[in-house]
Design an enzyme around this catalytic site. Structure first.
Site, short mmCIF file in Angstrom:
data_model
loop_
_atom_site.label_atom_id
_atom_site.label_comp_id
_atom_site.label_asym_id
_atom_site.label_seq_id
_atom_site.Cartn_x
_atom_site.Cartn_y
_atom_site.Cartn_z
N TYR A 18 -23.84 9.75 -1.58
CA TYR A 18 -23.58 11.12 -1.14
C TYR A 18 -22.69 11.11 0.11
O TYR A 18 -21.71 11.86 0.17
CB TYR A 18 -24.91 11.83 -0.84
CG TYR A 18 -24.76 13.29 -0.53
CD1 TYR A 18 -24.74 14.24 -1.55
CD2 TYR A 18 -24.63 13.74 0.77
CE1 TYR A 18 -24.59 15.60 -1.28
CE2 TYR A 18 -24.49 15.09 1.07
CZ TYR A 18 -24.46 16.01 0.03
OH TYR A 18 -24.32 17.35 0.31
N HIS A 22 -18.70 12.46 0.44
CA HIS A 22 -18.31 13.47 1.42
C HIS A 22 -17.34 12.91 2.47
O HIS A 22 -16.53 13.66 3.00
CB HIS A 22 -19.55 14.11 2.06
CG HIS A 22 -20.16 15.15 1.19
ND1 HIS A 22 -20.95 14.84 0.11
CD2 HIS A 22 -20.05 16.50 1.22
CE1 HIS A 22 -21.32 15.96 -0.49
NE2 HIS A 22 -20.78 16.98 0.16
N TYR A 41 -19.03 23.61 8.90
CA TYR A 41 -19.94 23.30 7.78
C TYR A 41 -20.54 21.93 8.04
O TYR A 41 -19.83 20.93 8.12
CB TYR A 41 -19.13 23.32 6.48
CG TYR A 41 -19.89 23.21 5.18
CD1 TYR A 41 -21.27 23.05 5.12
CD2 TYR A 41 -19.21 23.26 3.97
CE1 TYR A 41 -21.94 22.97 3.91
CE2 TYR A 41 -19.85 23.19 2.75
CZ TYR A 41 -21.21 23.04 2.73
OH TYR A 41 -21.87 22.95 1.52
N TRP A 76 -15.85 19.60 -8.42
CA TRP A 76 -16.67 18.95 -7.40
C TRP A 76 -18.14 18.96 -7.81
O TRP A 76 -18.83 17.97 -7.69
CB TRP A 76 -16.48 19.64 -6.04
CG TRP A 76 -17.30 19.02 -4.95
CD1 TRP A 76 -18.48 19.48 -4.45
CD2 TRP A 76 -17.00 17.83 -4.22
NE1 TRP A 76 -18.94 18.66 -3.46
CE2 TRP A 76 -18.05 17.63 -3.30
CE3 TRP A 76 -15.97 16.90 -4.26
CZ2 TRP A 76 -18.08 16.55 -2.42
CZ3 TRP A 76 -16.00 15.83 -3.39
CH2 TRP A 76 -17.05 15.66 -2.48
N TRP A 77 -18.61 20.10 -8.31
CA TRP A 77 -20.00 20.19 -8.75
C TRP A 77 -20.30 19.15 -9.82
O TRP A 77 -21.31 18.46 -9.77
CB TRP A 77 -20.30 21.57 -9.29
CG TRP A 77 -20.44 22.66 -8.28
CD1 TRP A 77 -20.52 22.53 -6.92
CD2 TRP A 77 -20.51 24.06 -8.55
NE1 TRP A 77 -20.65 23.77 -6.33
CE2 TRP A 77 -20.65 24.72 -7.31
CE3 TRP A 77 -20.47 24.81 -9.72
CZ2 TRP A 77 -20.75 26.10 -7.21
CZ3 TRP A 77 -20.57 26.17 -9.62
CH2 TRP A 77 -20.71 26.82 -8.39
#
Length: 104
Positions: A18, A22, A41, A76-77
Site C-alpha cells: 500500500y 502511494h 490529503y 486506480w480503484w
C-alpha cells in the site's frame, strides 16, 4: 475550507505494498485531485487493525470520493482492489467519520 475524514480497510500483510503504490501515485491522479479542490490529503494506518484513516481538506464541494466517475479513478480503484476491501465496482469500502472534537 472543508475537512473530510473517512476510514478504509487494508488486507492483512499489505502495508508495504500500500505504501509503495502511494509512493508511486500516478501524476495524472494527483493532478485530478488538486484540480477538484483536494488541497491536503493524508492517510494514516492503525497497524493493530489494518484500518486506514484518511483526512482531506477541500476548497470545493466534492471530495476524492466523488471522483469515481472518472476513468483515472476507476483505474486506480481497480489497481488497489487486491490489497484492500472494495465494493463490486472496485471502489474502496469507505465509511465517513464524524468530527467529535476540533482544536483550532
Amino acid at each position: 475550507m472543508k475537512t473530510v475524514a473517512f476510514k478504509m480497510q487494508l488486507h492483512p500483510g499489505q502495508v508495504e505494498e500500500y505504501k509503495k503504490r502511494h509512493d508511486e501515485i500516478w501524476p495524472e491522479l494527483v493532478r485530478l485531485l488538486k484540480e477538484s479542490g483536494v488541497v491536503d490529503y493524508s492517510i494514516f494506518l492503525d497497524e493493530e487493525t489494518n484500518t486506514l484513516f484518511a483526512l482531506q481538506k477541500q476548497t470545493g464541494e466534492g471530495s476524492s470520493q466523488d471522483l469515481g466517475q472518472t476513468e483515472i479513478v476507476q483505474k486506480w480503484w481497480k489497481y488497489m482492489s487486491d490489497i484492500m476491501d472494495t465494493n463490486p465496482d472496485h471502489s474502496p469500502v469507505s465509511r465517513p467519520l464524524e468530527r467529535v472534537f476540533y482544536l483550532p
